[in-house]
Design a protein around this motif. Structure first.
Motif, mmCIF file in Angstrom:
data_model
loop_
_atom_site.group_PDB
_atom_site.id
_atom_site.type_symbol
_atom_site.label_atom_id
_atom_site.label_comp_id
_atom_site.label_asym_id
_atom_site.label_seq_id
_atom_site.Cartn_x
_atom_site.Cartn_y
_atom_site.Cartn_z
ATOM 1 N N THR A 54 0.690 -1.136 -0.164
ATOM 2 C CA THR A 54 0.555 0.052 -0.275
ATOM 3 C C THR A 54 1.064 0.720 0.266
ATOM 4 O O THR A 54 0.199 2.042 -0.332
ATOM 5 N N GLY A 55 2.224 1.026 0.917
ATOM 6 C CA GLY A 55 3.273 2.576 0.935
ATOM 7 C C GLY A 55 3.618 2.320 0.076
ATOM 8 O O GLY A 55 4.300 3.980 -0.727
ATOM 9 N N LYS A 56 3.538 1.553 -1.673
ATOM 10 C CA LYS A 56 3.977 2.050 -2.246
ATOM 11 C C LYS A 56 2.806 2.850 -3.842
ATOM 12 O O LYS A 56 3.526 2.785 -4.852
ATOM 13 N N HIS B 29 18.014 -2.353 -23.439
ATOM 14 C CA HIS B 29 16.900 -1.069 -23.590
ATOM 15 C C HIS B 29 15.617 -1.144 -22.825
ATOM 16 O O HIS B 29 15.120 -0.165 -21.823
ATOM 17 N N ARG B 30 15.348 -2.855 -22.072
ATOM 18 C CA ARG B 30 14.502 -3.069 -21.645
ATOM 19 C C ARG B 30 14.633 -1.918 -20.165
ATOM 20 O O ARG B 30 13.555 -1.809 -19.564
ATOM 21 N N GLN B 31 15.711 -1.833 -19.504
ATOM 22 C CA GLN B 31 15.933 -1.373 -18.908
ATOM 23 C C GLN B 31 15.842 0.365 -18.192
ATOM 24 O O GLN B 31 15.140 0.879 -17.354
ATOM 25 N N VAL B 32 16.473 0.365 -19.893
ATOM 26 C CA VAL B 32 15.696 1.988 -20.065
ATOM 27 C C VAL B 32 13.982 2.066 -20.145
ATOM 28 O O VAL B 32 13.970 3.129 -18.997
ATOM 29 N N LEU B 33 13.503 1.398 -20.499
ATOM 30 C CA LEU B 33 11.579 1.144 -20.511
ATOM 31 C C LEU B 33 11.617 0.866 -19.490
ATOM 32 O O LEU B 33 10.124 2.072 -18.997
ATOM 33 N N ALA B 34 12.007 0.383 -18.324
ATOM 34 C CA ALA B 34 11.492 0.498 -16.530
ATOM 35 C C ALA B 34 11.908 1.809 -16.401
ATOM 36 O O ALA B 34 10.153 1.866 -15.457
ATOM 37 N N LEU B 35 12.851 2.345 -16.657
ATOM 38 C CA LEU B 35 13.450 3.490 -15.971
ATOM 39 C C LEU B 35 13.078 4.960 -15.825
ATOM 40 O O LEU B 35 12.416 5.483 -15.356
ATOM 41 N N GLN B 36 12.125 5.028 -17.560
ATOM 42 C CA GLN B 36 11.181 5.648 -17.883
ATOM 43 C C GLN B 36 10.021 5.548 -17.765
ATOM 44 O O GLN B 36 9.433 6.524 -16.828
ATOM 45 N N THR B 37 9.416 4.182 -17.059
ATOM 46 C CA THR B 37 8.322 4.535 -16.583
ATOM 47 C C THR B 37 7.895 4.616 -15.309
ATOM 48 O O THR B 37 7.797 4.853 -14.978
ATOM 49 N N GLN B 38 9.190 4.461 -14.567
ATOM 50 C CA GLN B 38 9.030 4.448 -12.853
ATOM 51 C C GLN B 38 9.466 6.440 -12.963
ATOM 52 O O GLN B 38 8.824 6.696 -12.161
ATOM 53 N N LYS C 125 3.676 11.926 -11.614
ATOM 54 C CA LYS C 125 2.387 12.344 -11.362
ATOM 55 C C LYS C 125 2.890 11.947 -9.695
ATOM 56 O O LYS C 125 1.554 12.701 -9.286
ATOM 57 N N ARG C 126 3.017 11.041 -8.938
ATOM 58 C CA ARG C 126 3.577 11.196 -7.454
ATOM 59 C C ARG C 126 3.858 12.916 -6.769
ATOM 60 O O ARG C 126 3.234 12.353 -6.029
ATOM 61 N N ARG C 127 4.586 12.539 -7.939
ATOM 62 C CA ARG C 127 5.688 14.420 -7.136
ATOM 63 C C ARG C 127 4.165 15.524 -7.390
ATOM 64 O O ARG C 127 4.481 16.846 -6.401
#
Length: 489
Positions: free
Chosen positions: A224-226, A271-280, A286-288
């Motif tokens: 829930t905290g995440k 490339h998958r790591q870059v996409l994951a970082l962009q999504t994060q 949004k949270r900010r």
């Protein structure tokens, strides 16, 4: 014809219309669950498995997907079964003569329990093994290729598996209850064998809930905290955004200049790591932008709500343990009659029934969270549009085992006084005092232990950060590592 004959015909006609009405209602309910489950599974399946060049594999995957949808719909129905029954009893108790709820009666509820029991047996013992063997089959050697050849091989494999399981259950029954009557009872396939086998599966499901639910109750706070935005005192979004942007820039430089690194790079992984970082980073943005109400009020209220539900669950189980020692009526048992709306199954009336329903749903969600958090089943976690068909089958089987054991689990822990209907109340181990008592004690002990460990670990981590011990150059066992921003500084 005499008046008595007309009266008998009228009663039969009324009974016929009631049965037709119950069939229509049950069909509509199951169709709704089936559509919802089909939409959910299509979001997780691999599109490449249904658009392959080989039409035979695509056809097999479509058939297996429908079987998985049916199984998942049964699992969802098993989850809703006990809450729906509790709410129906309170509605009938509050509005006994209302014309618009005449369709809601004990016969309908009892029929739903029997249907869930029947479909659970059908899915666990036949449909899901058939789906797995059908996915892995290739047809007998020398036979014509096609879907029909794979069906023949799957049916033969399923028959062999049925004989194997039947033999194991027969031997187990003879060892546990060594008398002639118990051995002869297993010759009646539908009346004794399937309920006995389902009783063993349900017992395994209840044991699985015993392990997963305390773990899930402890994990619910972090999950829930995440999902929620924490207050600025507990979370530094600017630092997380800085670290995410720094990592994304470093990976982008590696992609643009791969020769600068001595070791060979897996470009697909990068490339998958870059996409994951962009999504994060998008999620962090949004949270900010969240409002002060969401940040300072939503998170504390959610944590308080979870703490109250967890504490209430442990308190109810502790009281039920004392009741087991004092009153024999606290033991779980099956309900013989089908009459509902006679008496409330909660001492607090409708308010207590609502609390029971909330606790049942909360424990089910916690058990699912704990199930996927455990190291043994973590690999089954479904991925969005990237879940193999065999993995979908495994998820459906595990969810059905957990959900079909939920009514027995809730009644065994004393979360509700609603007695089990149909064949759910025929399990032999429910009448064993020592099993029920030890199960309640183990649940209360494990839940308390997991919560104490979780909260003490969180407090210890916050104290370490407050004293600056996380910035030590040498890693210390049990201490959280320094943040990336501090390390780069």
């Amino acid at each position: 014809m005499e008046a008595a004959d007309y009266e008998v015909l009228s009663v039969r006609e009324q009974l016929f219309h009631e049965r037709v009405r119950e069939c229509i209602i049950s069909t509509l309910l199951f169709a709704t669950l089936y559509i919802l489950c089909h939409i959910a599974l299509t979001r997780f399946k691999k599109p490449t498995e249904f658009t392959t060049v080989d039409d035979e594999d695509a056809t097999v995957n479509k058939i297996v997907l429908e079987l998985c949808t049916f199984t998942l719909a049964v699992a969802l129905g098993a989850v809703l079964l006990l809450p729906f029954s509790i709410i129906s009893n309170e509605v009938l108790l509050s509005l006994p003569r209302n014309y618009y709820i005449q369709w809601l009666n004990g016969s309908l509820i009892h029929g739903l329990w029997n249907l869930v029991f029947l479909f659970s047996n059908l899915s666990l013992i036949f449909l899901m093994p058939f789906a797995y063997f059908f996915t892995e089959s290739e047809g007998f050697a020398g036979s014509r290729k096609g879907v029909l050849g794979r069906v023949y091989e799957t049916v033969v494999m399923l028959m062999l598996l049925t004989l194997l399981v039947l033999g194991i259950v027969w031997v187990a029954s003879a060892i546990v209850d060594n008398n002639k009557a118990s051995r002869e009872s297993l010759y009646d396939f539908w009346e004794y064998y399937l309920p006995y086998l389902y009783s063993c599966i349900s017992f395994l499901g209840v044991l699985l809930l015993l392990v997963c639910t305390p773990l899930g109750l402890a994990r619910m706070f972090s999950v829930t905290g995440k999902l929620l935005v924490k207050p600025r005192l507990l979370e530094d979004l600017e630092e997380q955004l800085y670290c995410s942007a720094f990592e994304e820039a470093a990976l982008t430089r590696r992609i643009c200049n791969p020769t600068s690194c001595w070791l060979p790079l897996d470009m697909e992984l990068v490339h998958r790591q870059v996409l994951a970082l962009q999504t994060q980073r998008v999620l962090l943005e949004k949270r900010r932008k969240a409002s002060a109400w969401q940040r300072n009020l939503g998170y504390p209220l959610a944590m308080l709500f979870l703490l109250v539900l967890t504490g209430l669950s442990v308190l109810i189980v502790a009281i039920h343990i004392l009741e087991l020692l004092i009153d024999e009526a606290a033991m779980p048992r099956g309900m013989q009659g089908t009459s509902l709306g006679q008496v409330s199954f909660s001492k607090l009336g409708s308010f207590g029934a609502v609390i029971q329903v909330v606790l049942i749903f909360y424990l089910m969600v916690s058990s699912v969270v704990g199930f996927y958090s455990s190291p043994l089943f973590r690999g089954l976690w479904p991925r969005w549009h990237d879940t193999a068909m065999t993995q979908i089958i495994g998820n459906c089987v595990c969810l059905l085992v957990l959900s079909s054991a939920l009514p027995v689990f809730s009644r065994t822990l004393g979360l509700t006084r609603f007695d089990l209907l149909g064949d759910f109340g025929r399990f032999n181990w429910l009448g064993n005092f020592y099993i029920v008592f030890l199960y309640n004690a183990a649940f209360a002990g494990l839940t308390t232990l997991c919560l104490v460990k979780t909260f003490t670990a969180a407090v210890r981590a916050e104290l370490i950060r407050a004293f600056g011990l996380d910035r030590l150059p040498l890693p210390v066992s049990g201490f959280p590592r320094a943040s990336r921003k501090t390390q780069h500084q």
